[in-house]
Write an enzyme that holds these catalytic residues in place. Structure first.
Site, short mmCIF file in Angstrom:
data_model
loop_
_atom_site.label_atom_id
_atom_site.label_comp_id
_atom_site.label_asym_id
_atom_site.label_seq_id
_atom_site.Cartn_x
_atom_site.Cartn_y
_atom_site.Cartn_z
CB SER A 141 -0.91 0.01 1.24
OG SER A 141 -1.54 1.27 1.38
CE1 TYR A 144 -3.51 -2.46 5.36
CE2 TYR A 144 -3.01 -0.24 4.58
CZ TYR A 144 -3.41 -1.55 4.33
OH TYR A 144 -3.73 -1.92 3.04
#
Length: 256
Positions: free
Chosen positions: A145, A158
């Site tokens: 990501s 995350y």
């Protein structure tokens, strides 16, 4: 001649019952690969299998909870039992169980996220690497990501796992390179999936995010899937250890 035909290839894709993973499964199926569709929910996987088969492709559904090593082993074993080998591994499934400060992060939440987003891909790579090495051919993709490129106030956990995935890809690329086993990473920005729905529902937040993307729009699943197809096709055979930012230019742009 260089092409994007994947006929004869077998691809295992985690988290492929929806979103980016499903998009990759569909485009690989269209390119001729045999697909192993996987997520925690077997019925959702079967729906994707049905879609692939309706388009003339071949696929199977295997339920897998990525934080379970036996489940991961069963996924790989099922792929080999059905198709005899694994040429492509796409680690797409991930968890984001924490929205808040790292200072307040519980140990068990840290363990869950690290296990799902970092250790599980390593497990799967360890399971497919020996056959790829012996065959001297294989392609591994980690779906990371753009969050892994920034310090974030509320998505820090995350982001840490996604940065770790980028390093995992680099290390596997180094270990696998001499045996023609390639590993690459795709780091999407904001993509039009279920994850983006809450952002799209808040005009002020959405407009703020758009102002930080040079293309002034969010990406599509098909655009990420296209990058994944390039990396495993004949067109991408010299790509190894690379993190491909698929984010409309967000990471290179500082609004003035």
């Amino acid at each position: 001649m260089l092409n994007v035909n994947l006929t004869g290839k077998v691809a295992v894709i985690t988290g492929s019952s929806r979103g980016i993973g499903k998009g990759i499964a569909l485009i690989y199926g269209q390119a001729g690969a045999k697909i192993v569709v996987s997520s925690r929910t077997l019925s959702a996987c079967q729906e994707v299998v049905d879609e692939i088969e309706a388009a003339g492709g071949e696929a199977i559904a295997v339920a897998c909870d990525i934080v379970s090593k036996p489940d991961c082993a069963n996924l790989i074993d099922s792929a080999r039992k059905a198709f005899g080998k694994i040429d492509i591994l796409v680690c797409n499934a991930a968890l984001n169980p924490w929205y808040g400060s790292l200072i307040d992060l519980p140990d068990e939440t840290y363990d869950l996220c690290m296990n799902a987003n970092v250790r599980s891909p390593l497990w799967l790579i360890q399971m497919v690497f020996p056959e790829m090495k012996e065959r001297r051919d294989g392609s591994i993709i980690l779906i990371s990501s753009g969050a892994g490129m920034f310090g974030l106030e509320t998505l820090g956990l995350y982001a840490i796992t996604k940065a770790a995935e980028m390093q995992l890809g680099r290390n596997i690329a180094v270990e696998g390179g001499p045996f023609n086993v390639r590993a690459n990473v795709i780091a999407p920005g904001l993509i039009d999936t279920d994850f983006a729905a809450p952002v799209k529902a808040l005009p002020e937040m959405y407009n703020s995010i758009m102002s930080q993307i040079p293309l002034r729009r969010i990406g599509t699943v098909e655009e990420v899937a296209g990058a994944a197809l390039f990396l495993v096709s004949d067109l991408g055979t010299f790509m190894n250890g690379h993190t491909m930012m698929c984010d409309g230019g967000t990471t290179i742009y500082k609004p003035g």
